[in-house]
Design a protein around this motif. Sequence first.
Motif, short mmCIF file in Angstrom:
data_model
loop_
_atom_site.label_atom_id
_atom_site.label_comp_id
_atom_site.label_asym_id
_atom_site.label_seq_id
_atom_site.Cartn_x
_atom_site.Cartn_y
_atom_site.Cartn_z
N ASN A 111 0.82 -1.21 0.00
CA ASN A 111 0.00 0.00 0.00
C ASN A 111 0.86 1.26 0.00
O ASN A 111 0.52 2.26 -0.65
N ILE A 112 1.97 1.22 0.73
CA ILE A 112 2.88 2.37 0.75
C ILE A 112 3.44 2.61 -0.65
O ILE A 112 3.50 3.75 -1.13
N SER A 113 3.83 1.53 -1.32
CA SER A 113 4.37 1.65 -2.67
C SER A 113 3.33 2.23 -3.63
O SER A 113 3.64 3.10 -4.45
N GLU A 130 0.84 4.16 -2.87
CA GLU A 130 0.62 5.57 -2.54
C GLU A 130 1.73 6.44 -3.11
O GLU A 130 1.48 7.54 -3.62
N SER A 145 8.52 5.08 -5.80
CA SER A 145 8.82 3.98 -4.88
C SER A 145 10.17 3.34 -5.21
O SER A 145 10.92 2.95 -4.32
#
Length: 248
Positions: free
Chosen positions: A10-12, A14, A23
Amino acid sequence: ETRDFINVTNISRELERKQTGLSEALISFHALTGCDYNSAFYQKGKSVPFSYLEKDPDYVEALKSLCTNAVDKPAVTAFVCRIYGFKALDDINEARHQSFTRMTKRKQQAVHVKKINCSSLPPCEKVLYQHVLRANFVATMWSHAHTKQPTKDLHPLNYGWIANDDGLYVPHWYEGEALPDTLSSEDSEPVHEREEMTLALDAVVDPRDNYAENMRKYDMDVADVDDDSELDDQPWSDDSESECEDED
């Protein structure tokens, strides 16, 4: 025992929504701006440099190249100049010179300096070159962490390190001499010019000592010089903006 799980996927996603390739560039960004293997840029931190990275696709592509054997050195250098507040420069030596000039407020006479923290200057080109080599090694290693040999075809001695007497790898800061021959050679300039240079360097190293006396030696008006004025010793925050930030 309580464990927290972070959804890296999810971080990637975003990060990719903010800027395509961000990323992937994050690996190189960390290696370049300071990690366990490589030094950081003094008092520049991570947050402000990252804000420049996430807004500019050219910087993203430049840092992505650090994970390869085809590093875009001019673009990486331009990003470092941006970290130090120069938007339109891609020459790190010129950025260093302009930073020094702005710190001294005068172009020629270093004896006017009351306080200079030389650690705040951008690195010179030959120092940055070795720094980028180390960042290239680390970013390539991290980006291949899923392979059997992440450091295959990589050797520290080719990427900004040297072996000390104990056989340990230590940073190789730069190639060549620290000073130009015109400053280090005794026969390169008249004695009185060397004495003036020594006076100037003394003023930079310890500006509180004999400041008014040094000014008088140059026949300057010291009436407005406040020898007892307090110098600003407040530490900078890690993410503080450079004082030499160009005007938008």
